[in-house]
Design a protein around this motif. Structure first.
Motif, PDB file in Angstrom:
ATOM      1  N   GLY A  46       2.179   7.935  34.395  1.00 37.89           N
ATOM      2  CA  GLY A  46       2.963   6.708  34.523  1.00 37.89           C
ATOM      3  C   GLY A  46       4.321   6.837  33.846  1.00 37.89           C
ATOM      4  N   GLY A  47       5.338   6.211  34.443  1.00 34.43           N
ATOM      5  CA  GLY A  47       6.618   6.104  33.772  1.00 34.43           C
ATOM      6  C   GLY A  47       6.409   5.252  32.523  1.00 34.43           C
ATOM      7  N   MET A  48       6.878   5.713  31.385  1.00 32.39           N
ATOM      8  CA  MET A  48       6.689   4.948  30.144  1.00 32.39           C
ATOM      9  C   MET A  48       7.989   4.978  29.355  1.00 32.39           C
ATOM     10  N   THR A  52       8.851   2.485  41.135  1.00 32.47           N
ATOM     11  CA  THR A  52       9.662   1.360  40.653  1.00 32.47           C
ATOM     12  C   THR A  52       8.777   0.326  39.970  1.00 32.47           C
ATOM     13  N   GLY A  53       9.344  -0.333  38.960  1.00 33.94           N
ATOM     14  CA  GLY A  53       8.636  -1.402  38.272  1.00 33.94           C
ATOM     15  C   GLY A  53       9.516  -2.632  38.199  1.00 33.94           C
ATOM     16  N   ALA A  54       8.902  -3.755  37.884  1.00 32.31           N
ATOM     17  CA  ALA A  54       9.617  -5.011  37.636  1.00 32.31           C
ATOM     18  C   ALA A  54      10.456  -5.451  38.818  1.00 32.31           C
ATOM     19  N   MET A  83      13.171   0.926  36.390  1.00 31.07           N
ATOM     20  CA  MET A  83      12.900  -0.487  36.099  1.00 31.07           C
ATOM     21  C   MET A  83      13.992  -1.294  36.781  1.00 31.07           C
ATOM     22  N   LEU A  84      13.604  -2.071  37.776  1.00 30.96           N
ATOM     23  CA  LEU A  84      14.611  -2.721  38.615  1.00 30.96           C
ATOM     24  C   LEU A  84      15.395  -3.803  37.877  1.00 30.96           C
ATOM     25  N   LEU A  85      14.841  -4.285  36.747  1.00 36.80           N
ATOM     26  CA  LEU A  85      15.561  -5.293  35.966  1.00 36.80           C
ATOM     27  C   LEU A  85      16.613  -4.678  35.039  1.00 36.80           C
ATOM     28  N   SER A  86      16.625  -3.351  34.956  1.00 36.74           N
ATOM     29  CA  SER A  86      17.597  -2.698  34.071  1.00 36.74           C
ATOM     30  C   SER A  86      19.016  -2.977  34.545  1.00 36.74           C
ATOM     31  N   PRO A  87      19.945  -3.193  33.601  1.00 37.82           N
ATOM     32  CA  PRO A  87      21.339  -3.389  34.012  1.00 37.82           C
ATOM     33  C   PRO A  87      21.926  -2.136  34.668  1.00 37.82           C
ATOM     34  N   ALA A  90      10.801   8.181  32.651  1.00 39.02           N
ATOM     35  CA  ALA A  90      11.051   6.736  32.674  1.00 39.02           C
ATOM     36  C   ALA A  90      12.530   6.463  32.443  1.00 39.02           C
ATOM     37  N   ALA A  91      13.147   5.762  33.393  1.00 34.73           N
ATOM     38  CA  ALA A  91      14.564   5.420  33.225  1.00 34.73           C
ATOM     39  C   ALA A  91      14.720   4.193  32.331  1.00 34.73           C
ATOM     40  N   ALA A  92      13.707   3.334  32.321  1.00 35.80           N
ATOM     41  CA  ALA A  92      13.718   2.118  31.488  1.00 35.80           C
ATOM     42  C   ALA A  92      15.082   1.415  31.559  1.00 35.80           C
ATOM     43  N   ASN A  93      15.657   1.095  30.410  1.00 33.43           N
ATOM     44  CA  ASN A  93      16.974   0.438  30.401  1.00 33.43           C
ATOM     45  C   ASN A  93      18.095   1.426  30.091  1.00 33.43           C
TER      46      ASN A  93
END
Ligand code: FMN
Length: 310
Positions: free
Chosen positions: A19-21, A95-97, A72-76, A43-46
């Motif tokens: 999993g992306g973490m 993709t998440g979120a 994370m699609l909510l990331s800026p 994980a690209a996260a933010n």
């Protein structure tokens, strides 16, 4: 028997995806999982796109096998990262979120396999219509941000609802979990918490120690009141969060407690005030192992169980 449709789709040996973490899943872990025959994920996260590009290049130096990036699609920075995975010819994106619909065309044209993480049947169907190659059905046993349904209930319902392959996530850490996921209709598993306690995972040793010490009931969910539930191990920070949540504090005040808290746990080893994201399966994890030992152990155990199944 060990191969499933997912292996051919992604060009991997075993149907096991890491999993992306956020903060945890960097190039060392991703490459180790891919080299062991699974699919490693960065994980690209933010993080800004320059960091993600660098991580992709470092992963390529360590493995010539397929790997993925979790966005994370909510990331800026989501839009920039969406472009970087195309430029860097990343084979797989999870993709998440949210709904990755707006990026689907550019990814598909670049030949990227797109695998959204979903927590409901409705989103799984939507993702299939949008052109996803597979979906990860993630139950609320998982570490990190979670939905409402359990893996046991979500996976078969998603498998019934879509014709693309389903990957089960949440609470899977050994051959029993793998075999159960296959019986529920999944073609592969996505594993998070188990890989946090792998030799190649760079999280602070104190974080790993807390997972090794955890019992079955040692994770808690914070953030339900604000609609952003997160599962992590119980500690001073989560107790304080829950206390304020029960007292009816505003979401913004609650979230101020968690700003930078995952980094604190992963990098500084702050097990009191860091967010120790981990799933309910933490209680079953007894020793640190290499990614190869984790994956091959899971496959061996699952094979022997499934051979004995009637
Ligand atoms: C420390 C940690 C961080 C996570 N961060 C992300 C993330 O950035 N993006 C994401 O889609 N899922 C994230 N997850 C969920 C995992 O990708 C995976 O689906 C989940 O851990 C599977 O459940 P398990 O922990 O029971 O194995 C995270 C999980 C953990 C434990």
């Amino acid at each position: 028997m060990r191969k499933t449709a997912i292996c051919d789709l992604l060009g991997i040996e075993y149907p096991v995806i890491q999993g992306g973490m956020a903060w945890v899943a960097e190039h060392n872990l991703a490459a180790a999982v891919s080299n062991a025959g699974g699919l490693g994920i960065i994980a690209a996260a933010n993080a800004p796109y320059e960091y993600v590009r660098d991580e992709i290049r470092k992963t390529k130096e360590l493995t010539d096998r397929p790997f993925g990036v979790n966005i994370m699609l909510l990331s800026p920075h989501a839009e920039d990262v969406a472009r970087v995975v195309v430029e860097e010819k990343v084979p797989v994106v999870t993709t998440g979120a949210g709904n990755p619909g707006t990026y689907m065309k550019q990814w598909k044209e670049a030949g990227i396999k797109v695998i959204p993480v979903v927590a409901s049947v409705a989103l799984a169907k939507l993702m299939q219509r949008a052109g996803a190659d597979a979906v990860v059905a993630e139950g609320c046993e998982s570490g990190g941000h979670i939905g409402e349904s359990t893996t046991m209930t979500l996976v078969p319902q998603v498998a019934d609802a879509v014709s693309i392959p389903v990957i089960a996530a949440g609470g899977i850490a050994d051959g029993r979990g793998f075999a159960a996921a296959r019986m529920l209709g999944a073609q592969a598993v996505q594993v998070g918490t188990r890989f946090v306690v792998s030799k190649e995972c760079v999280v602070h040793p104190r974080y790993k120690q807390q997972i090794l010490r955890a019992k079955d009931i040692d994770s808690v969910v914070t953030g339900r009141s604000g609609g952003h539930p997160v599962r992590a191990l119980r500690n001073k920070m989560s107790r304080e969060y829950l206390r304020r949540e029960q007292a009816g504090c505003e979401f913004e005040e609650l979230e101020s407690l968690t700003v930078g808290a995952l980094r604190k746990a992963v990098v500084d080893g702050d097990v009191d005030y860091g967010t120790l994201m981990a799933g309910q399966i933490a209680g079953m994890i007894q020793e640190e192992k290499s990614c190869r030992e984790i994956i091959e152990g899971m496959m061996d155990e699952a094979e022997s169980l499934m051979n004995r199944a009637w």
